[in-house]
Write an enzyme that holds these catalytic residues in place. Structure first.
Site, mmCIF file in Angstrom:
data_model
loop_
_atom_site.group_PDB
_atom_site.id
_atom_site.type_symbol
_atom_site.label_atom_id
_atom_site.label_comp_id
_atom_site.label_asym_id
_atom_site.label_seq_id
_atom_site.Cartn_x
_atom_site.Cartn_y
_atom_site.Cartn_z
ATOM 1 N N ARG A 39 0.825 -1.211 0.000
ATOM 2 C CA ARG A 39 0.000 0.000 0.000
ATOM 3 C C ARG A 39 0.859 1.261 0.000
ATOM 4 O O ARG A 39 0.464 2.284 -0.565
ATOM 5 C CB ARG A 39 -0.937 -0.014 1.204
ATOM 6 C CG ARG A 39 -2.141 -0.931 1.002
ATOM 7 C CD ARG A 39 -3.030 -0.988 2.215
ATOM 8 N NE ARG A 39 -4.280 -1.670 1.907
ATOM 9 C CZ ARG A 39 -5.055 -2.245 2.815
ATOM 10 N NH1 ARG A 39 -4.700 -2.222 4.086
ATOM 11 N NH2 ARG A 39 -6.176 -2.835 2.456
ATOM 12 N N LYS A 204 -16.702 -16.314 5.103
ATOM 13 C CA LYS A 204 -18.144 -16.299 5.355
ATOM 14 C C LYS A 204 -18.964 -15.882 4.138
ATOM 15 O O LYS A 204 -18.655 -14.887 3.491
ATOM 16 C CB LYS A 204 -18.453 -15.352 6.516
ATOM 17 C CG LYS A 204 -17.862 -15.788 7.855
ATOM 18 C CD LYS A 204 -18.238 -14.798 8.953
ATOM 19 C CE LYS A 204 -17.701 -15.237 10.305
ATOM 20 N NZ LYS A 204 -18.061 -14.273 11.380
ATOM 21 N N GLY A 354 -7.386 -6.851 -0.190
ATOM 22 C CA GLY A 354 -7.511 -7.635 1.024
ATOM 23 C C GLY A 354 -6.603 -8.847 1.055
ATOM 24 O O GLY A 354 -5.426 -8.795 0.678
ATOM 25 N N GLY A 378 -12.652 -4.076 0.805
ATOM 26 C CA GLY A 378 -14.007 -3.684 1.199
ATOM 27 C C GLY A 378 -14.599 -2.652 0.274
ATOM 28 O O GLY A 378 -15.773 -2.736 -0.114
#
Length: 397
Positions: A39, A204, A354, A378
């Protein structure tokens, strides 16, 4: 939305520029050494362009999730040091976010100098839901500069003081990283070249449900791996042993499978183990035959081959989420195999930030083989869901 090039054309020499960057890098818990500087490197094109144009650059960024107060373990000191190394120039770190030391250091900047403010999340107002509280911090941040550049794509889905409110107080433009990310996402959502294949992993279903719902009508294939695949397998009536299972999402997965038909592709085999460990004995079993005492921790080799076949003919690919627990050697092969297949795509291949981006780097894969590696998992997902991202909306004003 105005761009950095628009700002540079106007001239920024001698002007103070508040740059919101995404420098939220992972640190080793013991040494506080940066384990992945991706980043920071992604922020360099915008910072370098401003420096070269003679701007006096004040960088705001966050690290981790401190609880609205200074916390040494979340200081940006390691980031300031690494940023200075990459720029070949010292980058001092202010002792506060927008207080006395930040003001004094910003006032003392010369043309081409760069100052890093301390972690903006050391101020509770940064993430406050109260507009007035955020506004007070935004006022102090805005007072440090003449113009605002947002290059923190990984934070544009947050209505935070340094992302949203500051842009309402200063002339504002999008940095080069934000502009690149937005261009790629628009290519994914507006008439993508086909076949269009999306690969989703992670733990999930509930975390990815909105993006699954949004993408299913648009994609030719949706390949599902990672921990989330076991809820889909349960929806098909298969036992999943001790694998991760969201029982409250089984009916939803059953509906999605019925609606999508063959467009959703699930694993045909998985790597199982009795426990989560780096030296545990593993086995490969058919996806519908997971033993009761075992947990699935990676997709198997036949699944990698099957996913590879789907990806081989694709012209557009978006990948978000690892295929297994890639942090441990016994469960890396699935993510590695799928990552290599994504890299080989003859077309646009996008790694959705991510854990997917972390896996590419941890596994030593060639970053240049991908069309784009996002810095904001996200934010990318929320954009693909069709949601309005506050940090982008305010830049468009």
């Amino acid at each position: 939305m105005r761009s950095l090039d628009d700002l540079l054309a106007e001239g920024v020499s001698g002007r103070r520029v508040l740059l919101r960057a995404d420098l939220n890098v992972p640190l080793d818990k013991q040494t506080r050494a940066i384990t992945d500087d991706g980043r920071i490197r992604a922020s360099l094109p915008t910072i370098a362009a401003l420096r070269d144009a003679g701007a006096r650059v004040v960088v705001a960024a966050h690290l981790g999730r401190p609880k609205g107060a200074p916390d040494p373990q979340y200081s940006l000191a390691p980031v300031a040091a690494r940023l200075g190394e990459l720029l070949g120039a010292e980058v001092p770190l202010a002792a506060d976010v927008a207080g006395e030391d930040a003001r004094a250091r910003a006032d003392a900047l010369g043309d081409g100098d760069v100052l890093l403010l301390e972690n903006v999340r050391f101020e509770a107002a940064e993430t406050s839901k109260d507009d007035a509280e955020r506004g007070e911090l935004a006022d102090r941040l805005a007072a440090l500069a003449d113009v605002y550049v947002d290059d923190a794509f990984g934070a544009v889905h947050r209505k935070h003081a340094s992302v949203f409110d500051v842009a309402q107080r200063l002339p504002h433009v999008a940095g080069r990283l934000v502009a690149t990310e937005l261009d790629v996402l628009q290519r994914l959502t507006t008439d993508p070249d086909r076949p269009y294949v999306v690969v989703l992993g992670g733990s999930k279903v509930s975390d990815k449900l909105a993006v699954i719902e949004a993408l299913l009508p648009k994609v030719d294939r949706l390949l599902v791996g990672g921990g989330m695949c076991f809820t889909f397998l349960a929806a098909q009536g298969h036992g999943v042993g001790r694998s991760l299972l969201e029982a409250d999402q089984v009916d939803t997965c059953r509906r999605l499978l019925a609606e999508a038909g063959e467009r959703i592709v699930l694993p045909v085999d998985v790597v199982v183990a009795p426990e989560f460990s780096a030296d545990v004995e593993t086995a490969v079993v058919a996806a519908e035959q997971i033993p009761d005492g075992q947990m699935g921790l990676d997709v198997g080799p036949r699944t990698v081959e099957a996913f590879g076949r789907e990806l081989a003919g694709a012209r557009t690919v978006f990948w978000n989420g690892p295929m297994g627990v890639f942090e441990l050697a016994p469960f890396q092969a699935g993510t590695r195999g799928v990552a290599e297949a994504v890299a080989a795509v003859d077309g646009l291949s996008v790694v959705g930030g991510g854990d997917s981006a972390a896996a590419v780097r941890q596994l030593g894969l060639d970053e240049a083989a991908y069309g784009h590696i996002s810095t904001g998992g996200g934010a990318s997902l929320e954009y693909l869901e069709g949601r309005e991202l506050p940090g982008l909306a305010v830049l468009a004003d």
